[in-house]
Design an enzyme around this catalytic site. Structure first.
Site, mmCIF file in Angstrom:
data_model
loop_
_atom_site.group_PDB
_atom_site.id
_atom_site.type_symbol
_atom_site.label_atom_id
_atom_site.label_comp_id
_atom_site.label_asym_id
_atom_site.label_seq_id
_atom_site.Cartn_x
_atom_site.Cartn_y
_atom_site.Cartn_z
ATOM 1 N N TYR A 1 0.822 -1.124 -0.068
ATOM 2 C CA TYR A 1 -0.059 -0.050 0.022
ATOM 3 C C TYR A 1 0.883 1.118 -0.025
ATOM 4 O O TYR A 1 1.813 1.424 1.029
ATOM 5 C CB TYR A 1 -0.832 0.097 1.229
ATOM 6 C CG TYR A 1 -1.610 1.349 1.244
ATOM 7 C CD1 TYR A 1 -3.022 1.554 0.976
ATOM 8 C CD2 TYR A 1 -1.037 2.382 2.140
ATOM 9 C CE1 TYR A 1 -3.620 2.701 1.042
ATOM 10 C CE2 TYR A 1 -1.586 3.690 2.103
ATOM 11 C CZ TYR A 1 -3.069 3.554 1.678
ATOM 12 O OH TYR A 1 -3.820 4.868 1.854
ATOM 13 N N GLU B 1 -3.303 7.623 -4.143
ATOM 14 C CA GLU B 1 -3.280 6.341 -3.362
ATOM 15 C C GLU B 1 -3.107 5.226 -4.278
ATOM 16 O O GLU B 1 -3.799 5.250 -5.314
ATOM 17 C CB GLU B 1 -4.467 6.108 -2.497
ATOM 18 C CG GLU B 1 -4.329 4.820 -1.808
ATOM 19 C CD GLU B 1 -6.068 4.764 -0.877
ATOM 20 O OE1 GLU B 1 -5.966 4.934 0.087
ATOM 21 O OE2 GLU B 1 -6.791 4.249 -1.560
#
Ligand code: GDP
Ligand code: MN
Length: 382
Positions: free
Chosen positions: A101, A189
């Site tokens: 992530y 993101e």
């Protein structure tokens, strides 16, 4: 402004953040015509401005040209958390050894960009932050220095990753950070950021939010935003700097005010009377007669709207300007739509004089409550 994945990935491509090859389609026929331009297996992904598509059934795999059309059909039109799927992104399926992530946010606490990194990608990061706070690593970025070697080494060490990821991660984060700055982002993101069996990094998903206040200098993002809205009145209002928000589809009353708080207060009181509001319209600050006239023209050109409820607090905005704008707009119209208007503040008396000289169906009131009462008394006419 939240960008959809396909738009986010267009930006990734521009900044050499690796993504899979893909196509965007709006209907099964389009998928069929493009199906042979891509290698199989593929992933078919709903394009909506919300996350958690995987769990909601909006991310599916397909092995060949027949399957991709079927899968595309099943995803197009799907309702994901209130968002109807109008487009799908079809990408060549990547092989995944590991999911990471990474995001860059504008951190309001430290007043700087911040990298959030986790070796546990593919899952909800908020959940990981609760269950495994050690696995969510945050690093502030000094805007004068940018991203440095030691930042990447720190992320790799803390994340317990192999050091041979260093070059790839360094390149990716530098590019992502450049994009974050140049596009005035508040968030970029990548979840998951896949590590392939060959040790490559690929952004499998992408979420980008661009600061609305910066859109005036981000012309391609502005263009993207306009391409999403089909409602011409929304676009026309926007071109004047007004906010036109379609509300109840059957509502016949439009609420116009100078400030979103007052728009909402009016809507609450009107809704409490059981009257549906069809359009909310925020004029913003400092409205002149010309601008008010345009605003009234735009709202009343919606054929479903037969009543306009206006509440203006005149500070910089002058009540007589508002009244003159309304007069000009109403007197250029053939129909006789009802207008309930409350004006308060600067030049109120002058404004009332103008309102009383309008020949149309105008009801001046002294407060929002009084206006709502007048509206309720005429509910049969609405
Ligand atoms: P989200 O649910 O809206 O976040 O959509 P994602 O794009 O993140 O996809 C959800 C999940 O599908 C990911 O976490 C992956 O596990 C899986 N996925 C997406 N794309 C690929 C791909 O190219 N290959 C593989 N193997 N899995 C994928
Ligand atoms: Mn995701």
């Amino acid at each position: 402004m939240d960008l959809m994945e396909y738009k986010a990935k267009e930006l990734f491509d521009k900044y050499e953040v690796p993504t899979q090859k893909g196509i965007v389609a709006e209907c099964p026929n389009e998928i069929k015509s493009l199906a042979d331009t891509i290698d199989y297996p593929v992933v078919v992904k709903a394009q909506v401005q919300t996350g958690g598509r995987g769990k909601a059934g909006g991310v599916k795999f397909a092995k060949n040209e027949q399957e991709v059309v079927e899968v595309g059909k099943s995803i197009l039109g799907m309702d994901i958390k209130g968002h109807i799927v109008k487009k799908v992104l079809i990408v060549e399926k990547a092989e995944i050894a590991r999911e990471l992530y990474v995001s860059i946010i504008l951190d309001r606490l430290t007043k700087s960009p911040m990298i959030i990194f986790s070796p546990m990608g593919g899952v909800d990061i908020e959940e990981t932050a609760k269950t495994d706070p050690d696995k969510v690593i945050k690093v502030e970025v000094d805007p004068l220095i940018g991203i440095n070697d030691y930042t990447i080494r720190y992320l790799i060490n803390r994340g317990g990753l192999q050091t041979d990821l260093f070059n790839k991660l360094h390149g990716l984060l530098k590019n992502l950070y450049k994009m974050f700055c140049e596009y005035d982002c508040t968030l970029v993101e990548i979840n998951p950021l896949a590590v392939t069996p060959g040790g490559e990094l690929i952004a499998l998903d992408g979420k980008v939010s661009v600061d609305d206040s910066a859109l005036s200098r981000q012309s391609d993002i502005l263009e993207f935003r306009n391409s999403l809205d089909e409602n011409e009145l929304v676009l026309e209002a926007r071109s004047f700097g007004f906010l036109y928000i379609p509300c109840e589809p059957e509502g016949k009353v439009a609420v116009m005010s100078n400030g979103s708080g007052m728009v909402m207060s009016c809507m609450d009181l009107i809704s409490k009377e059981g009257i549906e509001v069809g359009v909310a319209f925020d004029l913003g600050g400092g409205a002149t007669a010309d601008r008010i006239a345009e605003a009234v023209r735009i709202v009343l050109s919606n054929e479903k709207i037969n009543t306009l409820f206006i509440s203006i607090f005149g500070g910089i905005t002058r009540c007589d300007e508002v009244a003159r704008g309304l007069k000009a707009a109403l007197e250029s119209r053939e129909d006789d739509k009802m207008v309930v208007i409350r004006i308060e503040g600067t030049n109120k008396e002058k404004g009332l004089e103008v309102l009383n000289s309008i020949s149309g169906n105008v009801i001046p009131v002294n407060s929002i409550r009084e206006g709502v009462k007048e509206l309720a008394a005429r509910r049969e006419m609405i």
